[in-house]
Write an enzyme that holds these catalytic residues in place. Structure first.
Site, PDB file in Angstrom:
ATOM      1  N   CYS A   2     -40.085  19.694 -85.365  1.00 12.62           N
ATOM      2  CA  CYS A   2     -41.494  19.370 -85.635  1.00 12.62           C
ATOM      3  C   CYS A   2     -41.918  18.235 -84.710  1.00 12.62           C
ATOM      4  O   CYS A   2     -41.111  17.664 -83.998  1.00 12.62           O
ATOM      5  CB  CYS A   2     -41.658  18.910 -87.078  1.00 12.62           C
ATOM      6  SG  CYS A   2     -41.056  20.097 -88.290  1.00 12.62           S
ATOM      7  N   ARG A  27     -43.499  21.906 -80.079  1.00 14.05           N
ATOM      8  CA  ARG A  27     -42.326  21.591 -80.925  1.00 14.05           C
ATOM      9  C   ARG A  27     -42.389  22.319 -82.255  1.00 14.05           C
ATOM     10  O   ARG A  27     -41.403  22.418 -82.985  1.00 14.05           O
ATOM     11  CB  ARG A  27     -42.252  20.088 -81.179  1.00 14.05           C
ATOM     12  CG  ARG A  27     -42.108  19.224 -79.951  1.00 14.05           C
ATOM     13  CD  ARG A  27     -42.211  17.754 -80.301  1.00 14.05           C
ATOM     14  NE  ARG A  27     -41.143  17.344 -81.182  1.00 14.05           N
ATOM     15  CZ  ARG A  27     -39.957  16.912 -80.765  1.00 14.05           C
ATOM     16  NH1 ARG A  27     -39.725  16.842 -79.465  1.00 14.05           N
ATOM     17  NH2 ARG A  27     -39.005  16.570 -81.602  1.00 14.05           N
ATOM     18  N   TRP A  75     -42.610  23.013 -87.716  1.00 11.31           N
ATOM     19  CA  TRP A  75     -41.849  24.247 -87.549  1.00 11.31           C
ATOM     20  C   TRP A  75     -41.032  24.350 -88.823  1.00 11.31           C
ATOM     21  O   TRP A  75     -40.098  23.582 -89.044  1.00 11.31           O
ATOM     22  CB  TRP A  75     -40.945  24.194 -86.327  1.00 11.31           C
ATOM     23  CG  TRP A  75     -40.182  25.459 -86.098  1.00 11.31           C
ATOM     24  CD1 TRP A  75     -40.700  26.678 -85.730  1.00 11.31           C
ATOM     25  CD2 TRP A  75     -38.778  25.663 -86.235  1.00 11.31           C
ATOM     26  NE1 TRP A  75     -39.696  27.601 -85.626  1.00 11.31           N
ATOM     27  CE2 TRP A  75     -38.502  27.006 -85.930  1.00 11.31           C
ATOM     28  CE3 TRP A  75     -37.724  24.834 -86.573  1.00 11.31           C
ATOM     29  CZ2 TRP A  75     -37.228  27.540 -85.958  1.00 11.31           C
ATOM     30  CZ3 TRP A  75     -36.439  25.350 -86.598  1.00 11.31           C
ATOM     31  CH2 TRP A  75     -36.208  26.694 -86.296  1.00 11.31           C
ATOM     32  N   ASN A  99     -39.504  14.867 -89.195  1.00  6.75           N
ATOM     33  CA  ASN A  99     -38.940  15.861 -88.271  1.00  6.75           C
ATOM     34  C   ASN A  99     -37.438  15.897 -88.535  1.00  6.75           C
ATOM     35  O   ASN A  99     -36.794  14.856 -88.602  1.00  6.75           O
ATOM     36  CB  ASN A  99     -39.206  15.474 -86.818  1.00  6.75           C
ATOM     37  CG  ASN A  99     -38.484  16.424 -85.847  1.00  6.75           C
ATOM     38  OD1 ASN A  99     -38.274  17.586 -86.165  1.00  6.75           O
ATOM     39  ND2 ASN A  99     -38.062  15.916 -84.696  1.00  6.75           N
ATOM     40  N   GLY A 100     -36.900  17.114 -88.689  1.00  4.70           N
ATOM     41  CA  GLY A 100     -35.452  17.241 -88.874  1.00  4.70           C
ATOM     42  C   GLY A 100     -35.153  17.927 -90.192  1.00  4.70           C
ATOM     43  O   GLY A 100     -35.962  18.694 -90.704  1.00  4.70           O
ATOM     44  N   GLU A 481     -30.240  36.516 -69.373  1.00  2.36           N
ATOM     45  CA  GLU A 481     -31.407  35.634 -69.382  1.00  2.36           C
ATOM     46  C   GLU A 481     -32.685  36.462 -69.287  1.00  2.36           C
ATOM     47  O   GLU A 481     -33.666  36.184 -69.978  1.00  2.36           O
ATOM     48  CB  GLU A 481     -31.315  34.622 -68.242  1.00  2.36           C
ATOM     49  CG  GLU A 481     -32.512  33.712 -68.094  1.00  2.36           C
ATOM     50  CD  GLU A 481     -32.894  32.975 -69.375  1.00  2.36           C
ATOM     51  OE1 GLU A 481     -32.086  32.917 -70.334  1.00  2.36           O
ATOM     52  OE2 GLU A 481     -34.029  32.504 -69.465  1.00  2.36           O
ATOM     53  N   LYS A 485     -35.684  36.236 -72.119  1.00  2.00           N
ATOM     54  CA  LYS A 485     -37.051  35.899 -71.695  1.00  2.00           C
ATOM     55  C   LYS A 485     -38.042  36.919 -72.232  1.00  2.00           C
ATOM     56  O   LYS A 485     -39.073  36.594 -72.784  1.00  2.00           O
ATOM     57  CB  LYS A 485     -37.156  35.865 -70.151  1.00  2.00           C
ATOM     58  CG  LYS A 485     -36.762  34.631 -69.466  1.00  2.00           C
ATOM     59  CD  LYS A 485     -37.648  33.422 -69.631  1.00  2.00           C
ATOM     60  CE  LYS A 485     -37.353  32.486 -70.748  1.00  2.00           C
ATOM     61  NZ  LYS A 485     -36.030  32.035 -71.038  1.00  2.00           N
ATOM     62  N   GLU A 488     -38.240  37.061 -76.308  1.00  2.00           N
ATOM     63  CA  GLU A 488     -38.730  35.887 -77.052  1.00  2.00           C
ATOM     64  C   GLU A 488     -40.235  35.682 -76.883  1.00  2.00           C
ATOM     65  O   GLU A 488     -40.862  35.084 -77.743  1.00  2.00           O
ATOM     66  CB  GLU A 488     -37.977  34.624 -76.654  1.00  2.00           C
ATOM     67  CG  GLU A 488     -38.253  34.097 -75.280  1.00  2.00           C
ATOM     68  CD  GLU A 488     -37.546  32.758 -75.043  1.00  2.00           C
ATOM     69  OE1 GLU A 488     -37.456  31.942 -75.969  1.00  2.00           O
ATOM     70  OE2 GLU A 488     -37.074  32.548 -73.921  1.00  2.00           O
ATOM     71  N   HIS A 504     -19.504  53.349 -72.813  1.00  2.00           N
ATOM     72  CA  HIS A 504     -18.567  53.251 -73.963  1.00  2.00           C
ATOM     73  C   HIS A 504     -19.317  53.138 -75.287  1.00  2.00           C
ATOM     74  O   HIS A 504     -18.821  52.547 -76.235  1.00  2.00           O
ATOM     75  CB  HIS A 504     -17.638  52.050 -73.751  1.00  2.00           C
ATOM     76  CG  HIS A 504     -16.798  52.175 -72.525  1.00  2.00           C
ATOM     77  ND1 HIS A 504     -15.722  53.033 -72.439  1.00  2.00           N
ATOM     78  CD2 HIS A 504     -16.934  51.611 -71.298  1.00  2.00           C
ATOM     79  CE1 HIS A 504     -15.201  52.967 -71.222  1.00  2.00           C
ATOM     80  NE2 HIS A 504     -15.914  52.116 -70.505  1.00  2.00           N
ATOM     81  N   LYS A 603     -39.684  24.575 -79.242  1.00  2.00           N
ATOM     82  CA  LYS A 603     -39.131  24.263 -77.925  1.00  2.00           C
ATOM     83  C   LYS A 603     -37.705  23.728 -78.010  1.00  2.00           C
ATOM     84  O   LYS A 603     -36.888  24.045 -77.177  1.00  2.00           O
ATOM     85  CB  LYS A 603     -40.000  23.231 -77.220  1.00  2.00           C
ATOM     86  CG  LYS A 603     -39.537  22.868 -75.812  1.00  2.00           C
ATOM     87  CD  LYS A 603     -39.475  24.097 -74.915  1.00  2.00           C
ATOM     88  CE  LYS A 603     -38.909  23.773 -73.555  1.00  2.00           C
ATOM     89  NZ  LYS A 603     -38.691  25.010 -72.761  1.00  2.00           N
TER      90      LYS A 603
HETATM   91  C1  AGP Z   1     -35.260  29.338 -73.909  1.00  2.00           C
HETATM   92  O1  AGP Z   1     -36.174  30.287 -73.350  1.00  2.00           O
HETATM   93  C2  AGP Z   1     -35.245  29.398 -75.375  1.00  2.00           C
HETATM   94  N1  AGP Z   1     -36.520  28.973 -75.836  1.00  2.00           N
HETATM   95  C3  AGP Z   1     -34.089  28.745 -76.088  1.00  2.00           C
HETATM   96  O2  AGP Z   1     -33.084  29.717 -76.084  1.00  2.00           O
HETATM   97  C4  AGP Z   1     -33.485  27.440 -75.508  1.00  2.00           C
HETATM   98  O3  AGP Z   1     -32.901  27.712 -74.255  1.00  2.00           O
HETATM   99  C5  AGP Z   1     -32.380  26.972 -76.460  1.00  2.00           C
HETATM  100  O4  AGP Z   1     -32.959  26.675 -77.697  1.00  2.00           O
HETATM  101  C6  AGP Z   1     -31.618  25.744 -75.946  1.00  2.00           C
HETATM  102  O5  AGP Z   1     -32.501  24.663 -75.841  1.00  2.00           O
HETATM  103  P1  AGP Z   1     -31.992  23.373 -75.024  1.00  2.00           P
HETATM  104  O6  AGP Z   1     -31.776  23.822 -73.605  1.00  2.00           O
HETATM  105  O7  AGP Z   1     -33.106  22.375 -75.146  1.00  2.00           O
HETATM  106  O8  AGP Z   1     -30.714  22.901 -75.652  1.00  2.00           O
END
Ligand code: AGP
Length: 608
Positions: A2, A27, A75, A99-100, A481, A485, A488, A504, A603
């Site tokens: 958050c 966030r 969040w 936050n947390g 990756e 991308k 998500e 397989h 994020k």
């Molecule tokens: C990246 O596109 C994602 N949003 C997510 O997987 C991110 O890479 C992951 O949460 C790790 O975050 P960090 O690099 O801040 O540790």
């Protein structure tokens, strides 16, 4: 994760809080709220939905008018997104934003109920903390905060106001990041620097257990034991523009275009006389020579950077590399010890799962190296060594430039380790390093060459139910990756798969029109990869092939060919990732999604 903000000073507090929260919406953004002192009373406005929904609600119902207060964008962890679960949360005399995560909130809640505190309105752990603070509050705010800190378990940061302490904001940090901004006659709290950079670049970094008291525009600090603390004032090294969109429609596309500069800024200070030189990070050839095993541990995109790193480090340094998802590594009783190097990759430096790995390794003889983008973040400060990437603030939830600079750092580390271990000579190391230094221009060229094609091809993807990303070797690592991308931010399911493994089992998924994106940049594996492409095409797949401009690809194998500039095969991941980022971006845009703030995500995930 958050976002927390707070303000004390001469400006309109509500305007400052809302402005600061807009910079923290990456966030978390499923609800928002503020609490402001107005005529000696704490006025709260909060609502489910985006910050704009809160602003609209205040326009309808009146906005709090004052000069001190706290704010929050959420969040959800405990309790669904709703008005009542939105922050701030209050006891009778205390209001907080959080936050947390509070791990022992159920026991604390029961304690309060056993002591006749039964008026809980929400399902949140946060409200329990507000009620507990109220329960212990006897007129001394810092004493009540310290008492609560001794009873609460978890990783969190709090912004707090006490009804009988008008124009004063309190803040405390236990794990989750929190900074205290110092302006002229005004002070701020925020979860991250972008929130306050419009007002001041000067800030203090709250340490674990420290409490900040903001009053009359100035700040005092004390530790968990109530002792006053003097702190170093830091200055942010980027400006508000770098945290803005700069004319792009979304942060993500801006950050894709920033990749050439981000790579150049990251690697240039680490190259001396044409050779990698990480000595500024406390890493010397002697350090690297002693490394017998490497563990790369991270989450999400950062872990995918590690997957590429595995191939590169093993290929050149001839050192065994294990790559783990952080949330798995910490529970598998890993065999780590003397001579092992555990590399934690993290853009935010605050990811709880990755941070937990650091704590695990600390009890062993292994060394830790953090590759982090956010200066002064927890992981950066707790690792034995840290290599900062210089990508600048990455605001889009989907990581692009941070991934690219993580790769760049891993290449430098691999080349220096290989040279230190005598696995490559100086000439080879210089050639590889020189090739790496050319990559920023190649990235720029690739963006220009493929952006229109990717925008067009993305229109063919938006109706897909599911996609496959396939590749071999480095291309397989890269396809992981690409898949993340896409899914998500477009919300279309996709899966990356080793091209040679499809037959397989997984190839049974392939049906008429299913998009399969094949990454084919490794020439020595090209023939086999093309065979795999033909296998899926024969079963009706729509094939999109990413390959270099000289690759010999049978025209029948590819419905769409995305040709990228040809460079050293080992460096192609930094080139081939660009079209995959663009495909994901435009697919999301074409689907009308919120590209920068995709649903359910945040994020940085500072909860486990
Ligand atoms: C990246 O596109 C994602 N949003 C997510 O997987 C991110 O890479 C992951 O949460 C790790 O975050 P960090 O690099 O801040 O540790």
């Amino acid at each position: 994760m958050c976002g927390i903000v707070g303000y004390v000073g001469p400006r309109d507090c509500t305007d400052v809080l809302v402005s600061a929260l807009t910079k923290l919406e990456y966030r978390g953004y499923d609800s928002a709220g503020i609490a402001v002192f107005e005529n000696g009373r704490i006025e709260v406005a909060k609502s489910k939905g985006r910050l704009t929904d809160l602003v609209a609600k205040m326009e309808r119902e009146g906005k709090p008018q004052g000069h001190a207060g706290i704010g929050h964008t959420r969040w959800a962890t405990h309790g669904e997104p709703s008005d009542v679960n939105s922050h701030p949360h209050s006891g009778r005399r205390v209001t907080i934003v959080h936050n947390g995560i509070i791990e022992n909130y159920k026991a604390l809640k029961q304690f309060l109920i056993d002591n006749e505190r039964t008026e809980f309105l929400s399902d949140t752990d946060t409200e329990v903390v507000a009620q507990l603070l109220d329960f212990y509050y006897d007129g001394n705010p810092v004493k009540a905060i310290r008492r609560v800190l001794h009873e609460v378990r978890g990783s969190f940061a709090l912004g707090i106001v006490f009804a009988d302490r008008p124009e004063t904001v309190y803040a405390v940090r236990c794990e989750s990041p929190l900074i205290v901004g110092q302006g002229v006659g005004e002070a701020f709290i925020a979860s991250d620097v972008p929130a306050i950079i419009k007002y001041t670049k000067d800030y203090y970094l709250l340490e674990y257990g420290e409490i900040a008291v903001l009053k009359n525009g100035s700040v005092t600090f004390c530790d968990l034991h109530g002792r006053m603390v003097e702190k170093e004032l830091k200055t942010a090294d980027w400006d508000e523009d770098s945290a803005e969109k700069g004319g792009y429609p979304h942060f993500m596309i801006k950050e894709i275009h920033e990749q050439p500069t981000a790579v150049k800024t990251t690697i240039t200070p680490r190259i001396e006389n044409g050779m990698p030189d990480l000595s500024e990070c406390g890493i010397t050839p002697e350090t690297l020579k002693k490394v017998n095993n490497v563990f790369i541990v991270a989450c999400g995109t950062a872990m995918h950077a590690g997957m590429v790193g595995k191939y590169i480090i093993e290929k050149y340094a001839r050192v065994s590399v294990t790559v783990d998802i952080a949330s798995e590594f910490r529970y598998r009783d890993p065999l780590i010890g003397e001579g092992d190097l555990v590399i934690i990759i993290s853009q935010s430096g605050e990811t709880a799962d990755s941070k937990a790995v650091l704590n695990l390794v600390k009890g062993t003889a292994a060394k830790t190296l953090a590759i982090v983008n956010v200066k002064g973040s927890s992981i950066a400060r707790e690792a034995d060594m840290v290599i900062y990437t210089h990508a600048g603030p990455e605001i889009a939830v989907a990581s692009t430039k941070a991934y690219m600079v993580q790769l760049a750092v891993i290449y430098l580390l691999a080349f220096e380790m290989a040279y230190a271990k005598g696995k490559i000579d100086e000439g080879k190391c210089q050639r590889l390093t020189a090739e790496l230094m050319r990559i920023p221009d190649v990235i720029k060229e690739t963006i220009e060459k493929t952006v229109d094609q990717c925008q067009y091809i993305s229109t063919k993807l938006i109706t897909a139910d599911s996609l496959l990303y396939i590749g071999r070797g480095l291309d397989y690592a890269l396809s992981m990756e690409g898949s993340l991308k896409l899914k998500e931010i477009s919300y279309i399911h996709s899966e990356s798969y080793a091209a040679g493994e499809l037959k397989h089992g997984t190839i049974s998924l392939v049906e008429e029109g299913m998009p399969v994106i094949a990454v084919a940049t490794q020439n020595r594996l090209l023939e086999k990869t093309v065979s795999n492409i033909k296998e899926v095409k024969a079963r009706g797949a729509m094939t999109i092939v990413i390959c270099d401009e000289e690759a010999d690809i049978d025209p029948d194998a590819a419905d769409y060919l995305i040709r990228i500039p040809k460079r050293y095969e080992v460096l192609m991941p930094m080139v081939a990732t660009v079209p995959m980022q663009l495909l994901a971006y435009y697919t999301s845009v074409n689907k009308g999604n919120d590209v920068d703030k995709p649903r359910n995500l945040a994020k940085s995930v500072t909860v486990e």
